[in-house]
Design an enzyme around this catalytic site. Sequence first.
Site, PDB file in Angstrom:
ATOM      1  CG  ASN A  47       7.222  43.239  24.567  1.00  0.00           C
ATOM      2  OD1 ASN A  47       6.544  43.722  25.369  1.00  0.00           O
ATOM      3  ND2 ASN A  47       7.517  42.087  24.411  1.00  0.00           N
ATOM      4  CE  LYS A  48      11.107  40.738  25.961  1.00  0.00           C
ATOM      5  NZ  LYS A  48      12.643  39.697  25.581  1.00  0.00           N
ATOM      6  CG  MET A  49       7.719  50.005  26.957  1.00  0.00           C
ATOM      7  SD  MET A  49       9.034  51.111  26.380  1.00  0.00           S
ATOM      8  CE  MET A  49       8.874  52.380  27.303  1.00  0.00           C
TER       9      MET A  49
ATOM     10  N   GLY B 183       4.946   1.451  -3.510  1.00  0.00           N
ATOM     11  CA  GLY B 183       4.279   0.536  -2.436  1.00  0.00           C
ATOM     12  C   GLY B 183       5.362  -0.467  -1.787  1.00  0.00           C
ATOM     13  CG  LEU B 184       4.745  -1.915   2.142  1.00  0.00           C
ATOM     14  CD1 LEU B 184       3.747  -2.401   3.364  1.00  0.00           C
ATOM     15  CD2 LEU B 184       6.119  -1.680   2.918  1.00  0.00           C
ATOM     16  CB  SER B 185       8.419  -5.926  -1.108  1.00  0.00           C
ATOM     17  OG  SER B 185       8.438  -7.016  -1.652  1.00  0.00           O
ATOM     18  N   GLY B 186       5.119  -6.709  -2.706  1.00  0.00           N
ATOM     19  CA  GLY B 186       4.283  -7.795  -2.693  1.00  0.00           C
ATOM     20  C   GLY B 186       2.864  -6.759  -2.457  1.00  0.00           C
TER      21      GLY B 186
ATOM     22  CE  LYS C 255       6.650  -1.809  -5.650  1.00  0.00           C
ATOM     23  NZ  LYS C 255       6.460  -2.766  -4.688  1.00  0.00           N
TER      24      LYS C 255
ATOM     25  CB  SER D 207       9.952   4.929  -4.838  1.00  0.00           C
ATOM     26  OG  SER D 207       8.888   4.174  -5.144  1.00  0.00           O
TER      27      SER D 207
HETATM   28  S1  ADX Z   1      13.942   0.519  -3.912  1.00  0.00           S
HETATM   29  O1  ADX Z   1      13.638   0.649  -2.513  1.00  0.00           O
HETATM   30  O2  ADX Z   1      15.191   0.863  -4.101  1.00  0.00           O
HETATM   31  O3  ADX Z   1      12.934   1.305  -4.442  1.00  0.00           O
HETATM   32  P1  ADX Z   1      13.296  -1.690  -5.773  1.00  0.00           P
HETATM   33  O4  ADX Z   1      11.969  -1.702  -5.969  1.00  0.00           O
HETATM   34  O5  ADX Z   1      14.326  -1.108  -6.928  1.00  0.00           O
HETATM   35  O6  ADX Z   1      13.579  -1.068  -4.285  1.00  0.00           O
HETATM   36  O7  ADX Z   1      13.672  -3.205  -5.440  1.00  0.00           O
HETATM   37  C1  ADX Z   1      12.921  -3.983  -4.680  1.00  0.00           C
HETATM   38  C2  ADX Z   1      13.153  -5.540  -4.718  1.00  0.00           C
HETATM   39  O8  ADX Z   1      14.441  -5.786  -4.318  1.00  0.00           O
HETATM   40  C3  ADX Z   1      11.991  -6.233  -3.733  1.00  0.00           C
HETATM   41  O9  ADX Z   1      10.732  -6.420  -4.631  1.00  0.00           O
HETATM   42  C4  ADX Z   1      12.781  -7.617  -3.449  1.00  0.00           C
HETATM   43  O10 ADX Z   1      12.655  -8.527  -4.453  1.00  0.00           O
HETATM   44  C5  ADX Z   1      14.307  -6.942  -3.486  1.00  0.00           C
HETATM   45  N1  ADX Z   1      14.980  -6.781  -2.211  1.00  0.00           N
HETATM   46  C6  ADX Z   1      15.920  -7.252  -1.831  1.00  0.00           C
HETATM   47  N2  ADX Z   1      16.477  -6.757  -0.441  1.00  0.00           N
HETATM   48  C7  ADX Z   1      15.515  -5.795  -0.375  1.00  0.00           C
HETATM   49  C8  ADX Z   1      15.349  -4.939   0.904  1.00  0.00           C
HETATM   50  N3  ADX Z   1      16.259  -4.983   1.866  1.00  0.00           N
HETATM   51  N4  ADX Z   1      14.395  -4.137   0.818  1.00  0.00           N
HETATM   52  C9  ADX Z   1      13.362  -4.283  -0.045  1.00  0.00           C
HETATM   53  N5  ADX Z   1      13.434  -4.907  -1.200  1.00  0.00           N
HETATM   54  C10 ADX Z   1      14.382  -5.691  -1.244  1.00  0.00           C
END
Ligand code: ADX
Length: 515
Positions: free
Chosen positions: A47-49, A347-350, A353, A421
């Site tokens: 290329n680039k002839m 999953g989220l707190s609340g 799980k 997690s």
């Molecule tokens: S993880 O993020 O390291 O997986 P894990 O499930 O062990 O969290 O712990 C979460 C729990 O810690 C939540 O249900 C809540 O009760 C408490 N917690 C305290 N501070 C935090 C925060 N900054 N973020 C999330 N959870 C928190």
Amino acid sequence: MQYGHGASTAEVALILVDARKGLLEQTRRHTYIAWLLGIRQMVVTVNKMDLVNFDQGVFSHIRDQFIDCTTSFINGVTLNFVPVSALEGDNVVQLSARMPWYRGPSLLTLLEELPLERQHKSFAFRFPIQNVIRPNQDFRGYAGQIASGIVRPGQGVIALPSLQRASVQEIHLYTRSLKEAFSPMSVVLSLSDHIDLGRGEMLVDPERMPMISKRVIVSLIWMSQKPLLANSPYLVKHTTQVLCGSVTAVRSKLDLNSFDTIPTNALNFNEVGIVELETHKPLFWDPYALNRSTGSLIIIDPRDNNTVGAGLILEPPTEGASSKNEAKFAEAGSDRQHQGITVWFTGLSGSGKTTISNSVYTELVAHGYRVEILDGDDLRKQLNSDLGFSKQDRDENIRRIGFVAQLLTRNGVVALVSAISPYRAIRDEVRCRIGGFLEIYVNAPLTVCEQRDPKGLYRKARAGELPGFTGIDDPYEPPLAPEVQCETDKESLKICTDKVVSAVLALRPLARSNQ
Ligand code: ADX
């Protein structure tokens, strides 16, 4: 040349050489890799002839040099050389008046006229299942691309890994029904016998079975700046299966200047070596020399999801693989029965799980499984009481929980983990280490979790009293391919529980010893 997975099925390699720079170390490397991948037609594009005044001497010199320095290691290759200016279009589509000394075809004409090999049609039938098609209760079809061989209605097949026998009822291509199909066509097959198959499983010719083993010897091209780590978990993508695995030993690497084999125990960026690879579940494979599709694999780093290696499967280690040896395979499968499984709720707190996990616990115990619960909140009071919520601490939290789950799983227990997690990479790393793993994404929108707020933590987080709270000011990375997803804002607890329990029953039918 790009040597992603695409190169392993390519028929032609296009090697680009910059007319000003001539041959570089990497030209040699790419040529060698293309050759290793089994590509026997190469087009060297100078290329680039335009930047060298379309000088015939420059082109001829590069051509002679290329032939000189590659013929020692590539044989059986058809070479073509084309001088071009990609920028100005000379000899790309049409022949250029500025290089009248060049008598060959333009690059495009050459590529169109190269004869294509069809070796895959004559090899044994292999059909890795890509998807299950179920438009209604009466039809179940398996979609995929025929990796090799020919298929006709009435033909007997064996499904791997279950070893169930069936025969092909119909071959569908869109709305048509075909009398025959062959590699590389993509079709939908329906079977006359009712067997239940899924993605990653394979239909094969019963007379010519592939090799079945968890250990293989691979010629591996390492494509990551981070060196290959022996015994570290990687994902292995082979046909339509993604498996967890690791390189258990690096035997040697190739010196790309002398083409000598040098003993080593590591592979660095762009090195090619011979390694021993082990996967958690069996691979169904053929040697690369016989079948490029079932004989190649790629390696993915679960930490960042990058493709880090491309491998050609050469042979089984001295023992362990069995072609046509079903008894041995059945025996290998039987150790699954003593294995437990980790069911990982993320999953989220609340999000629900712990609630689902408790309900699944009751069900599984009732079925006769040995079950243990590992709850993030509980473990943070004991094993993980020294950890906070920084990224590093959360990763350590998950690593420790994963370690306990791994020990339990290895000893026949179903470990139910619930932890936010939030980070994908560490979840995938733990999944790889454990092997028998189901990821359950407990999915509820943040607004719903915040409304529920069972522990009043979202309120605190919004008030700035809990910095780094997941979902508020710390990220949550949802799983990309969870085995089960529970949408707790739409599905009842019973439905969520049933989905998880069914997944456990499917993966680990209860072993006699547990009853
Ligand atoms: S993880 O993020 O390291 O997986 P894990 O499930 O062990 O969290 O712990 C979460 C729990 O810690 C939540 O249900 C809540 O009760 C408490 N917690 C305290 N501070 C935090 C925060 N900054 N973020 C999330 N959870 C928190």
